[in-house]
Design a protein around this motif. Structure first.
Motif, PDB file in Angstrom:
ATOM      1  N   HIS A 176      49.793 -56.398-149.270  1.00  0.00           N
ATOM      2  CA  HIS A 176      48.959 -57.097-150.047  1.00  0.00           C
ATOM      3  C   HIS A 176      49.662 -58.165-150.883  1.00  0.00           C
ATOM      4  O   HIS A 176      49.111 -59.134-151.152  1.00  0.00           O
ATOM      5  CB  HIS A 176      47.863 -56.245-150.545  1.00  0.00           C
ATOM      6  CG  HIS A 176      46.764 -55.471-149.815  1.00  0.00           C
ATOM      7  ND1 HIS A 176      47.147 -54.163-149.503  1.00  0.00           N
ATOM      8  CD2 HIS A 176      45.974 -56.070-149.123  1.00  0.00           C
ATOM      9  CE1 HIS A 176      46.104 -53.817-148.651  1.00  0.00           C
ATOM     10  NE2 HIS A 176      45.487 -55.003-148.372  1.00  0.00           N
ATOM     11  N   LEU A 179      53.880 -59.771-147.569  1.00  0.00           N
ATOM     12  CA  LEU A 179      54.086 -59.807-146.183  1.00  0.00           C
ATOM     13  C   LEU A 179      55.464 -59.680-145.468  1.00  0.00           C
ATOM     14  O   LEU A 179      56.098 -60.566-146.009  1.00  0.00           O
ATOM     15  CB  LEU A 179      52.933 -60.644-145.450  1.00  0.00           C
ATOM     16  CG  LEU A 179      51.743 -60.206-145.530  1.00  0.00           C
ATOM     17  CD1 LEU A 179      50.865 -61.605-144.867  1.00  0.00           C
ATOM     18  CD2 LEU A 179      51.266 -59.243-144.658  1.00  0.00           C
ATOM     19  N   GLU A 217      52.412 -60.999-134.113  1.00  0.00           N
ATOM     20  CA  GLU A 217      53.177 -61.412-135.128  1.00  0.00           C
ATOM     21  C   GLU A 217      54.097 -62.818-134.700  1.00  0.00           C
ATOM     22  O   GLU A 217      53.962 -63.788-135.439  1.00  0.00           O
ATOM     23  CB  GLU A 217      53.830 -60.538-135.860  1.00  0.00           C
ATOM     24  CG  GLU A 217      53.245 -59.438-136.667  1.00  0.00           C
ATOM     25  CD  GLU A 217      54.049 -58.092-136.898  1.00  0.00           C
ATOM     26  OE1 GLU A 217      53.583 -57.142-137.076  1.00  0.00           O
ATOM     27  OE2 GLU A 217      55.398 -58.280-136.870  1.00  0.00           O
ATOM     28  N   ALA A 234      54.140 -62.096-141.904  1.00  0.00           N
ATOM     29  CA  ALA A 234      53.135 -61.744-140.913  1.00  0.00           C
ATOM     30  C   ALA A 234      53.120 -60.078-140.731  1.00  0.00           C
ATOM     31  O   ALA A 234      54.042 -59.564-140.603  1.00  0.00           O
ATOM     32  CB  ALA A 234      53.149 -62.446-139.570  1.00  0.00           C
ATOM     33  N   ARG A 249      44.473 -55.641-136.850  1.00  0.00           N
ATOM     34  CA  ARG A 249      44.282 -56.589-137.743  1.00  0.00           C
ATOM     35  C   ARG A 249      45.583 -57.375-138.047  1.00  0.00           C
ATOM     36  O   ARG A 249      46.706 -56.894-138.052  1.00  0.00           O
ATOM     37  CB  ARG A 249      44.019 -56.015-139.152  1.00  0.00           C
ATOM     38  CG  ARG A 249      44.091 -56.764-140.309  1.00  0.00           C
ATOM     39  CD  ARG A 249      43.789 -56.192-141.651  1.00  0.00           C
ATOM     40  NE  ARG A 249      44.914 -55.187-142.063  1.00  0.00           N
ATOM     41  CZ  ARG A 249      44.864 -54.460-143.034  1.00  0.00           C
ATOM     42  NH1 ARG A 249      43.752 -54.949-144.044  1.00  0.00           N
ATOM     43  NH2 ARG A 249      45.806 -53.587-143.101  1.00  0.00           N
ATOM     44  N   LEU A 250      45.557 -58.771-138.192  1.00  0.00           N
ATOM     45  CA  LEU A 250      46.573 -59.515-138.124  1.00  0.00           C
ATOM     46  C   LEU A 250      46.607 -60.413-139.296  1.00  0.00           C
ATOM     47  O   LEU A 250      45.715 -61.040-139.664  1.00  0.00           O
ATOM     48  CB  LEU A 250      46.783 -60.686-136.914  1.00  0.00           C
ATOM     49  CG  LEU A 250      47.980 -61.328-136.874  1.00  0.00           C
ATOM     50  CD1 LEU A 250      49.525 -60.603-137.497  1.00  0.00           C
ATOM     51  CD2 LEU A 250      48.333 -62.529-135.788  1.00  0.00           C
ATOM     52  N   ARG A 251      47.820 -60.307-140.468  1.00  0.00           N
ATOM     53  CA  ARG A 251      47.628 -60.968-141.619  1.00  0.00           C
ATOM     54  C   ARG A 251      48.865 -62.029-141.372  1.00  0.00           C
ATOM     55  O   ARG A 251      49.767 -61.735-140.990  1.00  0.00           O
ATOM     56  CB  ARG A 251      48.050 -60.185-142.799  1.00  0.00           C
ATOM     57  CG  ARG A 251      46.713 -59.244-143.087  1.00  0.00           C
ATOM     58  CD  ARG A 251      46.824 -58.164-144.166  1.00  0.00           C
ATOM     59  NE  ARG A 251      47.367 -56.884-143.686  1.00  0.00           N
ATOM     60  CZ  ARG A 251      47.906 -56.182-144.422  1.00  0.00           C
ATOM     61  NH1 ARG A 251      47.540 -56.209-145.869  1.00  0.00           N
ATOM     62  NH2 ARG A 251      48.786 -55.057-144.046  1.00  0.00           N
ATOM     63  N   GLN A 264      47.317 -68.179-147.137  1.00  0.00           N
ATOM     64  CA  GLN A 264      47.206 -66.685-146.456  1.00  0.00           C
ATOM     65  C   GLN A 264      45.895 -66.568-145.929  1.00  0.00           C
ATOM     66  O   GLN A 264      44.934 -66.563-146.618  1.00  0.00           O
ATOM     67  CB  GLN A 264      47.471 -65.833-147.400  1.00  0.00           C
ATOM     68  CG  GLN A 264      47.658 -63.972-147.212  1.00  0.00           C
ATOM     69  CD  GLN A 264      48.299 -63.292-148.366  1.00  0.00           C
ATOM     70  OE1 GLN A 264      49.090 -63.731-149.049  1.00  0.00           O
ATOM     71  NE2 GLN A 264      48.206 -61.957-147.917  1.00  0.00           N
ATOM     72  N   SER A 266      43.781 -63.840-142.654  1.00  0.00           N
ATOM     73  CA  SER A 266      44.050 -62.508-141.846  1.00  0.00           C
ATOM     74  C   SER A 266      42.951 -62.694-140.757  1.00  0.00           C
ATOM     75  O   SER A 266      41.836 -63.468-140.827  1.00  0.00           O
ATOM     76  CB  SER A 266      43.732 -61.391-142.626  1.00  0.00           C
ATOM     77  OG  SER A 266      42.310 -61.202-143.213  1.00  0.00           O
ATOM     78  N   THR A 267      42.758 -61.952-139.621  1.00  0.00           N
ATOM     79  CA  THR A 267      42.022 -61.895-138.519  1.00  0.00           C
ATOM     80  C   THR A 267      41.944 -60.371-138.015  1.00  0.00           C
ATOM     81  O   THR A 267      42.781 -59.922-138.160  1.00  0.00           O
ATOM     82  CB  THR A 267      42.134 -63.008-137.648  1.00  0.00           C
ATOM     83  OG1 THR A 267      40.912 -62.867-136.537  1.00  0.00           O
ATOM     84  CG2 THR A 267      43.558 -62.736-136.680  1.00  0.00           C
ATOM     85  N   THR A 268      41.048 -60.247-137.135  1.00  0.00           N
ATOM     86  CA  THR A 268      40.778 -58.930-136.598  1.00  0.00           C
ATOM     87  C   THR A 268      40.317 -59.244-135.099  1.00  0.00           C
ATOM     88  O   THR A 268      39.714 -59.931-134.945  1.00  0.00           O
ATOM     89  CB  THR A 268      39.986 -57.996-137.334  1.00  0.00           C
ATOM     90  OG1 THR A 268      38.462 -58.388-137.302  1.00  0.00           O
ATOM     91  CG2 THR A 268      40.427 -57.556-138.521  1.00  0.00           C
ATOM     92  N   LEU A 289      45.060 -67.302-135.441  1.00  0.00           N
ATOM     93  CA  LEU A 289      45.596 -67.121-136.761  1.00  0.00           C
ATOM     94  C   LEU A 289      46.202 -68.464-137.277  1.00  0.00           C
ATOM     95  O   LEU A 289      46.106 -69.144-138.315  1.00  0.00           O
ATOM     96  CB  LEU A 289      46.040 -65.929-137.246  1.00  0.00           C
ATOM     97  CG  LEU A 289      46.083 -65.515-138.793  1.00  0.00           C
ATOM     98  CD1 LEU A 289      45.020 -65.564-139.648  1.00  0.00           C
ATOM     99  CD2 LEU A 289      47.079 -64.267-139.200  1.00  0.00           C
TER     100      LEU A 289
END
Length: 307
Positions: A176, A179, A217, A234, A249-251, A264, A266-268, A289
């Protein structure tokens, strides 16, 4: 050498084949310049791939975060073994965490990605922190702290784990806050595509969830047209429902190295039961993303962009 030795042991265990380690020195190993200056992309990989194509070795073990996103047709990543901890690790004096470092602390890293996020975190804490560019192996980097030259250094937790020194970390940095690099903590076992039988044998080392996460990623990284020296972070992770993986989940993050500006997001998405469909979904998540980040101005924050 440590991670190659561990892969070699696993190959022998699973296939019965004896593996000889061949030490190859890459340009990234010997150059004293910062990764952003020498391009980053492929500097730890090219010499190993040349040896593969020349028939000098049968397979190569790469840190996946060092692997360019464009895959040569003549080579295949036959296996991505189970990923270890993808997080970054802080090694600081006096057992300190990053938030406990004093104003004006000197923190070393060779990664533009870490520089950008550490500088941003320090700003959020209302603190002046000097991010110092460094290179070298684990001994060299931790030595800067032990000698008092730096207050802390940041390294990959996976690297510390593989050389048996993770206990020296004073903090594992929460994703958080920081990354990791795309693919960090994962390995790629690569061989010549024409060696079909070897590829099948090496495939026994493959971990499907690691491959799905890394695919998402690295798709994001490729879509951003960024090399492994760009300030891009990522991380893909999974939700499990009654032992079934149901969602990914991808950040992602891109930032300027002074920490002043950051994108920054994110998506799921769901994880289909079919392996082919799951791979397609991972690619789609990475592309979507990246497109969302580009729409927010990510391209202008990356500085040098490697195609």
């Amino acid at each position: 050498m440590a991670q190659s030795g561990q892969v070699a042991e696993k190959i022998t265990e699973l296939t019965g084949r004896r593996v000889e380690l061949v030490e190859i020195t890459t340009y990234g190993d010997v150059s004293k310049e910062q990764l952003a200056q020498i391009g980053g992309t492929g500097v730890f990989v090219s010499a190993l791939r040349d040896a593969l194509l020349a028939g000098e070795v049968d397979l190569a073990v790469h840190s996946l975060k060092d692997l360019p996103t464009a895959q040569p047709e003549e080579l295949v990543v036959a296996a991505m073994p189970p990923r270890v901890d993808p997080r970054d690790a802080l090694v600081a004096r006096d057992g300190l965490t990053f938030a406990q470092l004093p104003d004006g602390a000197r923190v070393g890293t060779g990664s533009p990605r870490r520089m950008a996020q550490l500088a941003s975190w320090a700003r959020a804490l209302g603190r002046e922190t000097e991010i110092v560019p460094i290179r070298g192996n684990v001994d060299t980097r931790i030595g800067y702290v032990r000698s008092g030259e730096l207050d802390a250094v940041v390294l990959a937790a996976a690297g510390l784990t593989r050389v048996g020194r993770i206990d020296e970390a004073t903090e594992l940095l929460d994703p958080h806050e920081i990354l990791p690099a795309p693919g960090q903590g994962a390995l790629a076992v690569e061989c010549v595509a024409a060696s079909a039988q070897l590829a099948v044998q090496l495939g026994k080392l493959d971990d499907p969830l690691t491959r799905l996460a890394v695919t998402a990623e690295r798709t994001l990284l490729a879509r951003l047209e960024a090399g492994c020296s760009a300030p891009v972070g990522a991380l893909a992770d999974f939700w499990v429902n009654e032992q079934d993986v149901t969602e990914m989940r991808l950040r992602g993050v891109v930032g300027t190295t002074d920490g002043s500006t950051q994108v920054q997001l994110s998506t799921t998405g769901s994880v289909p039961a079919s392996a082919d469909e799951a791979t397609a979904q991972s690619i789609l998540l990475g592309r979507d993303l990246a497109d969302a980040m580009l729409a927010k101005g990510a391209a202008g924050l990356m500085g040098e962009r490697a195609h």
